[in-house]
Motif scaffolding. Structure first.
Motif, PDB file in Angstrom:
ATOM      1  N   PHE A 613       0.793  -1.224   0.000  1.00 17.50           N
ATOM      2  CA  PHE A 613       0.000   0.000   0.000  1.00 17.50           C
ATOM      3  C   PHE A 613       0.830   1.280   0.000  1.00 17.50           C
ATOM      4  O   PHE A 613       0.551   2.215  -0.746  1.00 17.50           O
ATOM      5  N   LEU A 614       1.861   1.361   0.845  1.00 17.32           N
ATOM      6  CA  LEU A 614       2.541   2.637   1.078  1.00 17.32           C
ATOM      7  C   LEU A 614       4.048   2.480   0.944  1.00 17.32           C
ATOM      8  O   LEU A 614       4.646   1.559   1.491  1.00 17.32           O
ATOM      9  N   SER A 615       4.665   3.406   0.191  1.00 20.19           N
ATOM     10  CA  SER A 615       6.118   3.463   0.057  1.00 20.19           C
ATOM     11  C   SER A 615       6.554   4.911   0.197  1.00 20.19           C
ATOM     12  O   SER A 615       5.767   5.835  -0.036  1.00 20.19           O
ATOM     13  N   GLY A 616       7.800   5.116   0.562  1.00 19.96           N
ATOM     14  CA  GLY A 616       8.261   6.496   0.643  1.00 19.96           C
ATOM     15  C   GLY A 616       9.532   6.671   1.433  1.00 19.96           C
ATOM     16  O   GLY A 616      10.225   5.702   1.757  1.00 19.96           O
ATOM     17  N   SER A 617       9.819   7.916   1.737  1.00 17.99           N
ATOM     18  CA  SER A 617      11.030   8.271   2.476  1.00 17.99           C
ATOM     19  C   SER A 617      10.782   9.561   3.244  1.00 17.99           C
ATOM     20  O   SER A 617       9.959  10.396   2.848  1.00 17.99           O
ATOM     21  N   ALA A 618      11.508   9.711   4.343  1.00 17.63           N
ATOM     22  CA  ALA A 618      11.473  10.944   5.130  1.00 17.63           C
ATOM     23  C   ALA A 618      12.898  11.243   5.581  1.00 17.63           C
ATOM     24  O   ALA A 618      13.572  10.358   6.125  1.00 17.63           O
ATOM     25  N   THR A 619      13.364  12.459   5.349  1.00 17.79           N
ATOM     26  CA  THR A 619      14.743  12.827   5.659  1.00 17.79           C
ATOM     27  C   THR A 619      14.779  14.137   6.426  1.00 17.79           C
ATOM     28  O   THR A 619      14.225  15.146   5.974  1.00 17.79           O
ATOM     29  N   LEU A 620      15.426  14.102   7.567  1.00 15.19           N
ATOM     30  CA  LEU A 620      15.774  15.324   8.292  1.00 15.19           C
ATOM     31  C   LEU A 620      17.203  15.681   7.912  1.00 15.19           C
ATOM     32  O   LEU A 620      18.086  14.814   7.940  1.00 15.19           O
ATOM     33  N   PHE A 621      17.454  16.932   7.580  1.00 20.04           N
ATOM     34  CA  PHE A 621      18.801  17.314   7.166  1.00 20.04           C
ATOM     35  C   PHE A 621      19.221  18.629   7.817  1.00 20.04           C
ATOM     36  O   PHE A 621      18.389  19.442   8.222  1.00 20.04           O
ATOM     37  N   TYR A 622      20.517  18.811   7.862  1.00 22.17           N
ATOM     38  CA  TYR A 622      21.107  20.059   8.339  1.00 22.17           C
ATOM     39  C   TYR A 622      22.280  20.377   7.419  1.00 22.17           C
ATOM     40  O   TYR A 622      23.162  19.538   7.203  1.00 22.17           O
ATOM     41  N   MET A 623      22.288  21.566   6.844  1.00 27.84           N
ATOM     42  CA  MET A 623      23.387  22.002   5.982  1.00 27.84           C
ATOM     43  C   MET A 623      24.021  23.257   6.576  1.00 27.84           C
ATOM     44  O   MET A 623      23.330  24.245   6.817  1.00 27.84           O
ATOM     45  N   HIS A 624      25.309  23.184   6.819  1.00 25.22           N
ATOM     46  CA  HIS A 624      26.054  24.333   7.340  1.00 25.22           C
ATOM     47  C   HIS A 624      26.870  24.936   6.208  1.00 25.22           C
ATOM     48  O   HIS A 624      27.532  24.237   5.450  1.00 25.22           O
ATOM     49  N   TYR A 625      26.821  26.258   6.130  1.00 25.04           N
ATOM     50  CA  TYR A 625      27.466  27.000   5.049  1.00 25.04           C
ATOM     51  C   TYR A 625      28.320  28.093   5.670  1.00 25.04           C
ATOM     52  O   TYR A 625      27.798  29.036   6.259  1.00 25.04           O
ATOM     53  N   ALA A 626      29.638  27.988   5.552  1.00 26.10           N
ATOM     54  CA  ALA A 626      30.534  29.042   6.038  1.00 26.10           C
ATOM     55  C   ALA A 626      30.889  29.980   4.887  1.00 26.10           C
ATOM     56  O   ALA A 626      31.169  29.537   3.774  1.00 26.10           O
ATOM     57  N   ASP A 627      30.865  31.295   5.166  1.00 26.57           N
ATOM     58  CA  ASP A 627      31.187  32.313   4.164  1.00 26.57           C
ATOM     59  C   ASP A 627      30.279  32.220   2.941  1.00 26.57           C
ATOM     60  O   ASP A 627      30.726  32.340   1.801  1.00 26.57           O
ATOM     61  N   ARG A 628      29.016  32.000   3.171  1.00 28.79           N
ATOM     62  CA  ARG A 628      28.069  31.866   2.069  1.00 28.79           C
ATOM     63  C   ARG A 628      28.067  33.123   1.213  1.00 28.79           C
ATOM     64  O   ARG A 628      28.018  34.246   1.708  1.00 28.79           O
ATOM     65  N   ILE A 629      28.101  32.933  -0.095  1.00 26.97           N
ATOM     66  CA  ILE A 629      28.056  34.035  -1.044  1.00 26.97           C
ATOM     67  C   ILE A 629      26.597  34.348  -1.357  1.00 26.97           C
ATOM     68  O   ILE A 629      25.805  33.449  -1.650  1.00 26.97           O
ATOM     69  N   GLY A 630      26.247  35.612  -1.268  1.00 23.38           N
ATOM     70  CA  GLY A 630      24.874  36.009  -1.543  1.00 23.38           C
ATOM     71  C   GLY A 630      24.811  37.408  -2.123  1.00 23.38           C
ATOM     72  O   GLY A 630      25.846  38.049  -2.398  1.00 23.38           O
ATOM     73  N   ASN A 631      23.598  37.913  -2.306  1.00 22.50           N
ATOM     74  CA  ASN A 631      23.368  39.216  -2.910  1.00 22.50           C
ATOM     75  C   ASN A 631      22.881  40.221  -1.874  1.00 22.50           C
ATOM     76  O   ASN A 631      22.068  39.895  -1.010  1.00 22.50           O
TER      77      ASN A 631
END
Length: 820
Positions: A613-631
């Motif tokens: 009946f049921l298939s799927g996925s669930a993901t908790l994530f954390y992304m760290h970005y040092a000196d992120r380039i932005g506008n």
């Protein structure tokens, strides 16, 4: 244990020298056959004496054993989806054997592949370690979508966490980003076709101007940031388009697909492929022509795309494949618009002299050597030769184009790369473990020029020629050579029948250089109109060398054969692009002191199926970005009138940032659960991403705590696929929540380069019917005619707001036939 260690060293030597001698053939052999219900089983794994000799069956289900000593030997046979056979044979008494295998969902110590290739995957797939990675495989045979326009909204409807920019109705470029990374030309992914690079310059300019037509793609592989160890340091991870191969059952297979849509859209796609009678030769080729007028004035386009692939299996152990890709397109760009203009009339165009042209040539030759079923060595060599040319008026969109010489930017790309990968399986602690080790050598050369076009003050045609100034000074003229050398290794340790870990590392050397000049120009108003006080070429040479060491670790626990928990953490790195820093753009400046970005991705997830009946996925994530380039939106004096201030965007290192969130995908097979043998199917799905991205530390006081650019807090895609025998219907609803385009979180600006991206929701529907060799598909995109936009551009194809497509229709007719 020592035997396994020596075995490992032996195959590492194979990797280093790319050659190995076969064992001398004995005069007496054992021939065997593996089958089920009288049908042969191909690539069944045969293990003698727990790994002393290992081989596999061919297409006829036949295997051969050599060099056996006299006496009794244990024989184990593994095949995905069948019970394991464990028996005893005696040599030389037994010289011809037949084995019948019984069906069962088991594998050879690695996770089963789900039919839809969405959830569970093998720990090793080919020469790639997938264990404990966040993976999305899109099988395009199971997707009903508008492939003629490469509609990313439909194609990636079951891939959580993706944000897509929609620039045009042609599908010439794919613009997708993940977890808050910019979708601009998919530049935050390591983008590949059949495992080799297709972006302009993987280090110096990692933007993708070429996207293969979806009619030619078998599946799309997307591995999130944990792919950094095997495929490069990018934060986004790997995006790989696996193209179709020649039909294995037919010597000649022909497909013709023709689409007609709104605004005189025409797409014709033709492919030829097949396999020789002896199974050694395989070929596949396609040709695509696409044109349309676009839904806004000044947005016509046409494109040609061609591909050819030929592979030859010299033996069961060695094969070679060559590929060639060609792509050309020319498009007129209607330009961007201000917020006010968008809400009054989103079809408005205030630019009729902007053009864009791309030529792309990709060549590849790859070798695969399998001395045994334990070991695979693959070497992939590739070459890119291409260019892009953009021509037009780059002035802010709220200024009228009164004519005058247009701005021309030309980029040329010549890149070569070679990647070698070795996968070796061996017994450790009575279980199968695997080592993946590889190297990469890459040499890129980008040249870029910017200046005035040689078509007079009122030029409006697609004439991509520079003005031949007497002093030779353009706005900039640079070469950007780059070199990349890398070594990586990841190891899969099967600790128990259910628990496994995979540590890894990547050592990477990156060299980038900028060599050229830019124009130092100062113009002030005068009684005569304006005076040029300074106009000289400034020579510049900049180099940057980095030695980057990344580490990662993945782990998984199989609750049962259909469900697993996994976690991983991998470091990431992104080098700055010198060529971005030397584009003269009145809407944007680039900080000359830009620094590289670094950080990591960490995931914890569950995936699998709960019965039918049921298939799927669930993901908790954390992304760290040092000196992120932005506008950042700032104010400066106008170049032609210092008394007047104007807005401009500064691209700089804003500060440290983080993104965390939840990516959820659920798919239900309602009819199969109720009545497994029914001809009717109904599969609803739910794809949800909940993200929070913030600047955590910044030298810019206004930025700390602000939302990150392009991080939509909530993305929803839901719908269903249903069908009955040869008829099918697909419906989806896509919602993206309001988010920002710069670090100041500006709501609206006069030039519309930055500001808010309002929430929008779009419906798509399509249906098809197949009768023998013919299939007809009809679809409507943006069913409710939603007024929306996904992007604010600082340069071409803007600047300003780029509106999304209104309601549009298409009909596709496909004819397919094969000759055995």
């Amino acid at each position: 244990m020592w035997k396994n260690f020596i075995d490992l060293l032996r195959f590492v030597a194979i990797f280093c020298f790319c050659f190995v001698s076969n064992w001398a053939l004995s005069q007496t052999i054992i021939l065997g056959k593996v089958r089920t219900d009288r049908k042969p089983i191909e690539r069944a794994l045969i293990i003698v004496d727990h790994g002393f000799i290992i081989t596999e069956t061919n297409q006829r289900g036949v295997f051969r054993l050599d060099s056996l000593s006299k006496g009794a030997h244990t024989l184990q046979i593994y095949a995905d989806g069948y019970h394991v056979i464990d028996t005893l044979i005696t040599f030389p008494n037994a010289t011809s054997l037949v084995f019948n295998m019984e069906a069962l969902n088991v594998d050879i110590g690695e996770v089963n592949v789900n039919d839809d290739s969405l959830y569970l995957h093998p720990a090793i797939d080919g020469v790639t370690l997938l264990h404990a990675k966040t993976i999305s495989y899109t099988n395009l045979e199971k997707i009903t979508a508008n492939f003629a326009t490469n509609n990313a909204r439909e194609i990636f409807k079951k891939t959580p966490g993706l944000n897509a920019w929609e620039n045009d109705h042609s599908g010439l470029q794919l613009n997708i980003g993940s977890r808050g990374l910019s979708p601009n030309r998919t530049s935050h992914f390591n983008t590949k076709q059949n495992g080799y690079d297709i972006s302009a310059d993987a280090l110096g300019y990692p933007e993708s101007y070429y996207t293969p037509p979806m009619q030619a793609v078998e599946r799309i592989e997307l591995i999130r940031g944990a792919a950094s160890l095997q495929f490069g340091t990018q934060f986004g991870g790997l995006l790989n388009f696996v193209l179709k191969k020649g039909n294995k059952k037919n010597r000649f297979h022909f497909l013709s697909e023709n689409t007609y849509g709104s605004n005189h859209f025409v797409n014709t796609f033709t492919s030829l492929g097949g396999t020789s009678a002896n199974g050694k030769w395989n070929y596949y080729s396609f040709f695509q022509y696409k044109r349309g007028d676009g839904w806004r004035p000044n947005s016509a386009f046409n494109t040609v795309n061609a591909y050819a692939q030929l592979s030859y299996a010299m033996s069961d152990h060695f094969s070679i494949k060559v590929e060639q890709t060609f792509m050309y397109y020319l498009t007129q760009q209607a330009g961007g618009m201000t917020d006010a203009n968008f809400w009054i009339d989103p079809s408005l165009s205030t630019r009729e002299r902007n053009w864009f042209r791309v030529n792309w040539n990709l060549s590849s030759i790859s070798f695969e050597y399998k001395p045994s079923t334990k070991t695979t060595l693959k070497v992939n060599n590739f070459l890119l030769h291409g260019f892009r040319k953009s021509l037009g008026n780059l002035q802010p969109i709220h200024r009228t184009d009164y004519g005058g010489a247009r701005n021309l930017i030309v980029g040329n790309y010549l890149n070569f790369g070679s990647e070698a990968r070795l996968v070796h399986r061996y017994d450790l602690w009575k279980r199968t473990s695997s080592l993946v080790i590889g190297t990469r050598f890459y040499k890129g050369m980008t040249t870029q020029q910017q200046g005035l076009a040689n078509d007079g003050n009122d030029g409006s045609l697609s004439d991509f020629q520079f003005l031949n100034n007497s002093d030779g000074i353009q706005q900039s003229d640079y070469s950007f050579p780059s070199t990349n050398i890398a070594l990586f290794a990841e190891h899969y340790f099967s600790i128990t029948d259910r628990f496994a870990v995979s540590p890894g590392f990547r050592l990477e050397y990156i060299h980038t250089k900028a060599d050229g000049y830019y124009q130092d120009l100062l113009v002030i108003p005068s009684s005569a109109g304006q005076d040029t006080l300074r106009n000289q070429a400034i020579d510049e040479i900049r180099t940057s060398d980095r030695l980057v060491f990344l580490m990662g670790l993945g782990t998984s626990y199989k609750i049962n054969d259909d469900f697993e928990l996994y976690a991983n953490i991998s470091q990431n790195y992104r080098a700055i692009n010198f060529n971005d820093m030397r584009i003269v753009n009145p809407n944007q400046e680039v900080d000359p002191n830009l620094k590289d970005e670094s950080g990591f991705n960490a995931d914890f997830g569950v995936r699998g199926s709960f019965g039918r009946f049921l298939s799927g996925s669930a993901t908790l994530f954390y992304m760290h970005y040092a000196d992120r380039i932005g506008n950042v939106e700032l104010v400066r004096q106008q170049a032609d009138n210092p008394m007047i201030n104007e807005l401009y965007t500064l691209r700089t290192n804003i500060g440290d940032a983080r993104v965390f969130g939840l990516e959820l995908l659920l798919e239900m097979d309602v009819i199969s659960f109720i009545k497994p043998q029914s001809s009717f199917t109904f599969k609803p799905f739910l794809n949800v991403s909940i993200l929070d991205g913030r600047y955590t530390a910044s030298a810019q006081s206004f930025a700390a705590g602000n939302q990150l650019e392009y991080v939509a807090p909530f993305i929803l895609r839901t719908g269903f696929d249903m069908g009955y025998k040869d008829w099918g219907l697909s419906y989806q609803y896509s919602y993206t929540h309001q988010h920002f385009s710069d670090a100041t979180n500006a709501m609206e600006t006069a030039n519309a380069v930055v500001g808010v991206i309002p929430s929008y929701g779009i419906m798509d529907i399509s249906t098809y019917y197949t009768y023998k060799y013919v299939r007809v598909q009809v679809g409507v995109n943006n069913l409710t005619n939603e007024r929306y936009f996904t992007r604010r551009a600082a340069s071409y194809p803007g600047p300003g707001i780029l509106p999304g497509n209104p309601i549009n229709f298409y009909v596709t007719a496909r004819f397919e036939i094969g000759v055995k």
